[in-house]
Every structure is written in C-alpha cells, then in structure tokens.
Design a protein around this motif. Sequence first.
Motif, PDB file in Angstrom:
ATOM      1  N   HIS A 196      30.746  66.535  19.948  1.00 38.54           N
ATOM      2  CA  HIS A 196      29.977  67.148  21.194  1.00 38.54           C
ATOM      3  C   HIS A 196      29.885  66.296  22.191  1.00 38.54           C
ATOM      4  CE1 HIS A 196      26.965  65.186  18.480  1.00 38.54           C
ATOM      5  NE2 HIS A 196      26.676  64.829  19.633  1.00 38.54           N
ATOM      6  N   THR A 226      35.150  75.864  17.223  1.00 38.56           N
ATOM      7  CA  THR A 226      33.766  75.797  17.358  1.00 38.56           C
ATOM      8  C   THR A 226      33.131  74.490  16.378  1.00 38.56           C
ATOM      9  OG1 THR A 226      33.280  78.117  17.511  1.00 38.56           O
ATOM     10  CG2 THR A 226      31.585  76.730  16.714  1.00 38.56           C
ATOM     11  N   ASN A 231      32.010  72.286  25.892  1.00 38.46           N
ATOM     12  CA  ASN A 231      32.911  71.006  26.104  1.00 38.46           C
ATOM     13  C   ASN A 231      34.338  71.295  25.552  1.00 38.46           C
ATOM     14  OD1 ASN A 231      32.381  71.492  23.393  1.00 38.46           O
ATOM     15  ND2 ASN A 231      32.382  69.189  22.989  1.00 38.46           N
ATOM     16  N   THR A 232      34.634  72.464  25.749  1.00 38.17           N
ATOM     17  CA  THR A 232      36.172  72.770  25.155  1.00 38.17           C
ATOM     18  C   THR A 232      36.964  73.643  26.316  1.00 38.17           C
ATOM     19  OG1 THR A 232      35.232  73.214  23.242  1.00 38.17           O
ATOM     20  CG2 THR A 232      37.697  74.298  23.432  1.00 38.17           C
ATOM     21  N   GLU A 259      35.012  65.562  25.672  1.00 36.77           N
ATOM     22  CA  GLU A 259      35.598  67.072  26.334  1.00 36.77           C
ATOM     23  C   GLU A 259      36.793  67.372  25.200  1.00 36.77           C
ATOM     24  OE1 GLU A 259      34.339  68.903  28.832  1.00 36.77           O
ATOM     25  OE2 GLU A 259      32.601  67.903  28.427  1.00 36.77           O
ATOM     26  N   LEU A 260      36.989  68.412  24.832  1.00 32.48           N
ATOM     27  CA  LEU A 260      38.147  68.938  24.066  1.00 32.48           C
ATOM     28  C   LEU A 260      39.012  69.842  25.048  1.00 32.48           C
ATOM     29  CD1 LEU A 260      39.336  69.060  21.251  1.00 32.48           C
ATOM     30  CD2 LEU A 260      37.886  70.862  20.780  1.00 32.48           C
ATOM     31  N   SER A 279      34.200  71.503  18.604  1.00 29.32           N
ATOM     32  CA  SER A 279      33.348  71.007  19.733  1.00 29.32           C
ATOM     33  C   SER A 279      31.918  70.699  19.016  1.00 29.32           C
ATOM     34  CB  SER A 279      33.163  72.582  20.339  1.00 29.32           C
ATOM     35  OG  SER A 279      32.384  73.679  19.689  1.00 29.32           O
ATOM     36  N   PRO A 337      33.386  77.071  23.528  1.00 21.37           N
ATOM     37  CA  PRO A 337      32.236  76.341  23.900  1.00 21.37           C
ATOM     38  C   PRO A 337      32.254  75.475  25.168  1.00 21.37           C
ATOM     39  CG  PRO A 337      33.185  76.053  21.658  1.00 21.37           C
ATOM     40  CD  PRO A 337      33.988  76.761  22.487  1.00 21.37           C
TER      41      PRO A 337
END
Length: 294
Positions: A255, A248, A276-277, A258-259, A251, A274
């Motif tokens: 932000h 978290t 973007n994860t 992209e992870l 992410s 999240p």
Amino acid sequence: MGKYSIKELEKLSGIKAHTIRIWEKRYKVITPKRTPTNIRYYSDDDLKKILNISILNNHGHKISKIASLSTSEMYRQVAELSTEESNFELLIDELTICMIELDEAKFDKLLSNYIVRFGFESTVTDIVYPFLEKIGILWLSNNITPIQEHFISNLVKQKIIVAIDGLAINTQKDADKIVLFLPEEELHELALLFFNYLLKKIGYKTFYLGQAVPLRDLEEVVKALKPRYLVTCITYFPKGESLEEFITLLSEKFHNSELYITGKPVFDLDIKFPKNTHIFQNAKDLKNIFYLKS
C-alpha cells in the motif's frame, strides 16, 4: 511441419482467402494438401511463399509477374526490398519467415540491422512487438513448436539485455526506485525486460526480479528497498483463481507503493481498481507515464 488453414494464411499474410484461392487456380502459386478426411491445409513452405508474394505484391509487383519467378528469384527480390524500404510490415514478415525456418543467423542479422537503421527502441516497439503479436496466431493454432518459441524468445531477450547493459546506472540516493517482477507461474518476460530498459533509460533506479517471483520473496524485497513503484505484466493466470483478488492482495500488501499492471487478462476485468493500482496498455504508454513523472 505446420499445417495452416486458409484463414490462418489470410491472417498471417494479409491476403484475403478469396484472393489466395484465385491465385491457386489461375497461377498455381501454391498447392494445398488434404487430410485423410479431405480437409485442405497448407505447409510451412506454402506460408513462406505466400508471405513473399504478399511483400512483392504490396510493393507494386503484379501477381502474373511474381508467379513466373523461381523461388530463389522471389527471395532475392524480397531481400533487395528489405534493404531499401522502411516498411515495418515487410520487416515483420521477414522475421516470421526466419522463425519458420529456424534460421538463427539470419534472424540475428536482421534484428541487428534493424537496430542500426531505426534504433533499439523503435525496433522493439514497431517491429518486434507486432511480430510477436502476429506469431501469436501460430501459437493459438498449434503451428509453432516450443523449440521455435524458445528460439525467438532467447534471441530477442539477448538483444534487450545487451541494450540494458549499455545504459548508465542511476547512483543518486534519492532516485525513485522501481521494482519489476512477474507473478508466480508467469514466465513470459520479454515485455518486462523491455519495460526495465525504458524505465532505466529515463533515469529511474530499477530492480529487475524477473519471472515467477513468489509473493513472499517480493514482500522481502519491497520491505528492504521501499520502492515508490512496482511494475508487472500478467499474460497468464491460473484457472479457478481470482485475478481481481490477486490484484487487491498486491495493492493491500504494498500500500506504500504505486502498482502499475498490464496484460490482456487485466484489461478484460470489469472492476474498479484500488487507488494505488494503475493499468497501462503497452510499452509506449508506460514510457509516457513515467517520463512525465521524472
């Protein structure tokens, strides 16, 4: 010297424990030793012999014929098979034997031959990765020493680095950037190195930070490069700390990127990640994801 239970021999060779016991009694192929408390165990030599027997048996040789061979004759026949066959299980067993013997020259020669025969990418995904998973049994049972671990890791690492050096660098200013890193205390970088190879080969502009990257340093790099993607692998996470909170945190801090994360501890989490994860399973999965994005 390693000490293996019959169950460990079964996992490493693919031969059922019941069958191994029958072969012991009927053909005297190996002879277990006993601890002072009368518990049966097997040596490195026993493991090597069982692996070779397994290879020959899986290729149609009867156990009665195999048992009559001398050790040197058995090894010779296995070597002949390995030059003729494309059976990956056979090749994985060969690497396992080299590791046990700490035979650097042979290990390096085998890897080089596999790369010529099957290509670098296939060698890593179809042979090296399953090999590392297989010898994970040895790590779990304390039958592999730090010396053997470093021996294997360094030889494979050298091959991946050479392959990466042979790839062209994307010099386009608008190329998507990918930062690859391992979190603090994470030292196992073979998978991440191979991810770097795959992504660079597809055509991305990659920035490889390597193992044990402090979060503060990662923040500085991301601030300077503004990468579209971050890729990491987590195989270890300190007890008492929350992996969910760490993901978290990543992410939130990154932000705008992209992870992409992989690793068994991550797979074991039963959470909603999240937005973007993203979680990926392995190198082939990562390649497919980013190939479609390119």
